[in-house]
Enzyme design. Structure first.
Site, PDB file in Angstrom:
ATOM      1  N   CYS A   1      33.870  43.041  48.343  1.00  0.00           N
ATOM      2  CA  CYS A   1      34.982  43.444  47.475  1.00  0.00           C
ATOM      3  C   CYS A   1      36.110  42.427  47.387  1.00  0.00           C
ATOM      4  O   CYS A   1      36.610  42.142  46.296  1.00  0.00           O
ATOM      5  CB  CYS A   1      35.520  44.801  47.901  1.00  0.00           C
ATOM      6  SG  CYS A   1      36.282  44.846  49.540  1.00  0.00           S
TER       7      CYS A   1
ATOM      8  N   HIS B   1      39.117  48.091  51.356  1.00  0.00           N
ATOM      9  CA  HIS B   1      38.450  47.880  50.064  1.00  0.00           C
ATOM     10  C   HIS B   1      39.473  47.403  49.045  1.00  0.00           C
ATOM     11  O   HIS B   1      40.580  47.960  48.948  1.00  0.00           O
ATOM     12  CB  HIS B   1      37.780  49.166  49.576  1.00  0.00           C
ATOM     13  CG  HIS B   1      37.073  48.984  48.267  1.00  0.00           C
ATOM     14  ND1 HIS B   1      36.054  48.063  48.094  1.00  0.00           N
ATOM     15  CD2 HIS B   1      37.262  49.572  47.056  1.00  0.00           C
ATOM     16  CE1 HIS B   1      35.643  48.104  46.844  1.00  0.00           C
ATOM     17  NE2 HIS B   1      36.349  49.009  46.194  1.00  0.00           N
TER      18      HIS B   1
ATOM     19  N   ASP C   1      36.705  47.514  39.159  1.00  0.00           N
ATOM     20  CA  ASP C   1      36.192  47.283  40.511  1.00  0.00           C
ATOM     21  C   ASP C   1      34.751  46.795  40.416  1.00  0.00           C
ATOM     22  O   ASP C   1      33.851  47.563  40.111  1.00  0.00           O
ATOM     23  CB  ASP C   1      36.272  48.576  41.329  1.00  0.00           C
ATOM     24  CG  ASP C   1      35.824  48.393  42.772  1.00  0.00           C
ATOM     25  OD1 ASP C   1      35.485  47.256  43.155  1.00  0.00           O
ATOM     26  OD2 ASP C   1      35.829  49.395  43.510  1.00  0.00           O
TER      27      ASP C   1
END
Length: 297
Positions: free
Chosen positions: A95, A132, A147
């Site tokens: 991420c 995250h 995302d």
């Protein structure tokens, strides 16, 4: 519909330099090389169509993985190094790498991007550390949650960052809900809504991301330490490689799992996850697989 105001970023310093943008090293990304890497040749305008198309192209090309960490090569967040790994060497990332790269590209295209940290839930309300990275992007008079760095449950396209907003792409559906002072992204499973992660809005700095990335990359019990992970998803299926185990997940909840040989792991990394695995990587990869943590550790 509830829409809290986003945190206010510092405007800059008395030299005229936008210090908030400078910390993210957006200018160090070769935008053309990135767009070539993801196969995007559309308009370079800050429109919603561009945001959707770039997000989808990134997701379809750059797989979620900890391959370089697994091989003991680290994953610092310097933009030039991110680009060298993911764009140049075709390595993918998780991420922090994926979303910081996307954020720089979107800013290069003229979008306003707010980088946030979230708490992974994965179906649980247990409070975990904020490990995250996600993005909030302004487009078409609205804010969008973007995302490209969650892997199996990850968004294929951005979703409106609004209470009750839903997004369906192919066979998958996501939802954003405001739960108290936390925003929650949920993924539709056959029997329920599955909490993916939650976040509270605040202004973050590069140091926050460096610290969270360091923890994720080095803490002995981190999901990403000591075992190989690669994930990708498209409109119809989601695929996960954990060490030598390859799992395919379908929207109706079915899963197909098989054990791979070392040679098949290399082939899967190249052909299923589109990662640049060289001949020089193969021996270290086999050794790391032999020493890997088991699935349930």
């Amino acid at each position: 519909m509830t829409s809290p105001q986003s945190a206010t970023a510092p405007a800059g310093d008395d030299t005229g330099v936008d210090t908030d943008k400078a910390q993210w090293q957006t200018a160090d990304l070769d935008l053309s090389a990135y767009l070539d890497r993801i196969g995007y040749d559309g308009p370079r305008t800050a429109t919603l169509d561009t945001l959707r198309a770039v997000h989808r192209a990134h997701m379809s090309t750059l797989s979620f993985t900890n391959l370089d960490l697994f091989l003991g090569r680290g994953n610092d967040l310097e933009m030039r190094n991110l680009a060298d790994r993911i764009v140049g060497a075709r390595r993918g990332g998780y991420c922090f790498e994926q979303n910081l790269l996307l954020a720089a590209a979107l800013e290069g295209l003229g979008f306003s991007v707010d980088r946030q940290l979230a708490r992974v839930r994965r179906g649980s309300t247990k409070v975990r550390a904020r490990t995250h990275a996600v993005l909030l992007v302004e487009s078409d008079g609205r804010r969008w949650l973007a995302d490209v760095g969650f892997g199996d449950e990850g968004l294929i396209e951005p979703i409106p960052f609004e209470d009750g907003a839903e997004l369906t792409v192919g066979e998958w559906t996501w939802r954003v809900d405001l739960d108290g002072d936390e925003w929650v992204l949920r993924s539709r499973h056959p029997d329920r809504w599955f909490d993916v992660y939650s976040l509270r809005l605040e202004h973050h700095f590069r140091a926050d991301f460096d610290e969270a990335n360091h923890f994720t990359a080095t803490y002995p019990l981190s999901t990403f330490v000591g075992r190989l992970i690669a994930q990708r998803g498209d409109d119809r299926i989601r695929q996960t490689l954990l060490n030598r185990e390859l799992t395919t997940q379908y929207p109706d909840g079915r899963r197909e799992t098989r054990e791979l040989s070392d040679a098949e792991v290399v082939t899967a990394l190249r052909d299923v996850f589109h990662l640049g695995v060289t001949g020089e990587d193969e021996a270290p990869l086999r050794a790391a697989l032999d020493a890997a943590r088991p699935r349930r550790s």
